[in-house]
Structures are given as C-alpha cells and as structure tokens.
Design a protein around this motif. Structure first.
Motif: not given
Length: 322
Positions: A62-65, A68-69, A178-181, A198-199
């Motif tokens: 889920g973290d990787w997904l 990706l988003k 969303r990133n801060a969440d 993210q890279g």
C-alpha cells in the motif's frame, strides 16, 4: 518550528529551479522536459534506493502504491502542466497562478485537517493570507503589464497556458496534503526513504512516457530529435541538475518540513518556491525588479512571518451524548 521552516525554505529554493528549465530549453516540447526530468530523478534514486534499502523494505504494498500515485500526480502530471504553461504563457502568468498555492493549500487544509492538526483560527490566519495574496497580486500586476505591452502576444495561447497552470495548481494542492497524510501517519519512517521511494516509482512512469513520446514523434514525423533533442549537452545536464536538486533534494526537504509542521502552515511556506522562481527569472533576465515587485516580495515575506506566529488550536471536544 524553526527547523521545519528552514527545511521548507530549502525546498522552495530547490523547487524554484523547475521554472528555469522550460525557459532555458524553450525549443523543447513539454513532454521531453517532464519525462526527461523524472527519468533523471528515477535514475538518481536507484543508488539512493540501494543506500536506503533497509528502510525501503519496511514499506508495504500500500505504501508503494501511494508513492506511485504521488509520483504520477505531484511529479509527472504537475510538471507536464507547468512546463507547457510556461512555454505557452511565459514565466510570469504560471508563476502568478502557482503563487496562489500557499493560500489554496492553507484554506483546503484548514477545512480538511483541523481535527488532526488543530484549526488555525480564521481571524488570526486572515492577515497572513491577505498579505500573501496581496503580495502575489502586486508582483504579478507588474508582470502582466509587461505581457499586455507585448504587441506579439497571443491571447489564445496565453489562455491555454493559464488553464494548464490551473491544472498544475490542482495537482499541487492535492500532492502536499496527501503526502503529509502519509508522513503524519508514519512518523517512524524516514522522510529521506520516502523521497527515494517516490523517485523509484517515478522511474517506470518516466520510461514509459519517454518511450511513448519517442514512438509518437516517429509516427508523426515530429521535428524533435529523440532522445536528447537538438542540444543534448544542455538538455542532459539540466535534467540531471533538476532531477537531483529539485526532485530528490527538494522532496526530501519538504518531507522533513511536513513531519514537523501542521499541514495548514507548511502549505503557506510554498511561498518560498514563488519567491525563488521570481528571483531566478530576474537573474535570467539580468534586470533588477521594479519597486512594485519588491514591495510585493516584502508582503509575501511578511505574510509568511506572520503565519509562523499563529499556533493551531485543538477543536473543542464534542459534547457527550445524553
């Protein structure tokens, strides 16, 4: 608070560089700038991923997904819209619209995240938001006057540029919130590893995008030379510089700030990106800002300093049911 603000300042200095690329490479299409930047970012992230391999193993599917988003919207789509907007409307108009992000993010986050971060009282927040908005308006009034004085200005082209810049605003309103969440719910995770993740998720997007662009250019007999265009040394060096400084280092600094500051406040600190972009634009022009521009910059800084004095207040507990 101070350390988080310094990280936000560094992120703004790094992100301001992304406005330079479309200006220095005005003869390159936006797709080459966007995918080139993030191809460089992804390649830079590979050795960084090896260094952070132990931290990256802690990330779930889920973290990787989620990474990706964030990469798709906050990286590729955002810069595609921004670079296309700069090339169609010039630097000032997109900078003006992107400069509204501190206000847009602060309002959105204050409506959305009050229960988690506490609510910044609107009456206390209003002077800061007003100063930032007035500063942005004053800075860009000067820039738009220059645009109106241009006899070769194409109103339709500017309108398309404005719409693309608004698309970039939407992308970058969604991304930091969303990133801060994720960061606020994973305080035990490394912000550096999250930036690297993210890279890494950006790399396959950039590879597919570059391959698709190359194929499209070949089928349509487009005049642009793939993979590096007419000025390969300038293109490659600039993409690597922006990929390292803006994409990875800027994201790292922003993640550090996001873990230390309320989302409402950190959203206002994106004003540093606007200030940096304007400073770099005037350096490229080799001209000194006009007095109205300097006054607008002073208002922007005053608004940020005011915002740093405001502290979030916890929401009053809901009344217990009778």
């Amino acid at each position: 608070m101070l350390l988080g603000s310094l990280f936000a300042l560094l992120a703004g200095l790094m992100w301001g560089l992304v406005f330079v690329g479309p200006t220095l490479l005005a003869d390159y299409p936006a797709v080459m700038l966007s995918f080139g930047r993030y191809l460089a970012f992804g390649l830079i992230a590979l050795p960084l991923g090896w260094m952070d391999r132990h931290a990256l193993r802690q990330f779930s599917r889920g973290d990787w997904l989620e990474a990706l988003k964030l990469s798709m919207v906050g990286n590729v789509l955002y810069y595609l819209c921004l670079s296309a907007a700069i090339q169609r409307a010039g630097g000032p108009l997109p900078t003006m619209l992107i400069g509204t992000l501190p206000v847009v993010i602060a309002i959105t986050s204050n409506l959305r995240d009050a229960r988690r971060d506490g609510r910044l009282p609107w009456l206390k927040l209003a002077p800061s938001l007003g100063l930032i908005a007035a500063g942005i308006a004053l800075v860009n009034q000067v820039e738009l006057a220059h645009l109106r004085a241009d006899p070769n200005a194409d109103a339709g082209r500017y309108a398309v540029g404005a719409l693309l810049a608004l698309g970039a605003v939407v992308c970058w309103t969604w991304y930091p919130i969303r990133n801060a969440d994720w960061l606020r719910h994973h305080t035990d995770r490394s912000p550096r590893a999250w930036a690297t993740a993210q890279g890494l998720t950006t790399l396959p997007l950039a590879v597919l995008g570059t391959a698709g662009t190359w194929l499209w250019f070949s089928l349509t007999d487009a005049p642009w030379q793939m993979p590096f265009g007419p000025r390969p040394e300038a293109y490659v060096s600039l993409m690597l510089a922006i990929g390292l400084l803006s994409s990875w280092l800027g994201t790292l600094c922003w993640n550090e700030a996001s873990q230390r500051l309320p989302t409402t406040l950190v959203g206002q600190l994106i004003v540093f990106e606007t200030l940096s972009a304007l400073a770099y634009a005037y350096l490229l022009r080799r001209t000194w800002p006009e007095p109205a521009t300097l006054a607008g910059v002073a208002l922007l800084v005053a608004g940020v300093m005011w915002a740093l004095r405001v502290r979030p207040e916890p929401l009053a507990a809901e009344a217990a049911p009778h």
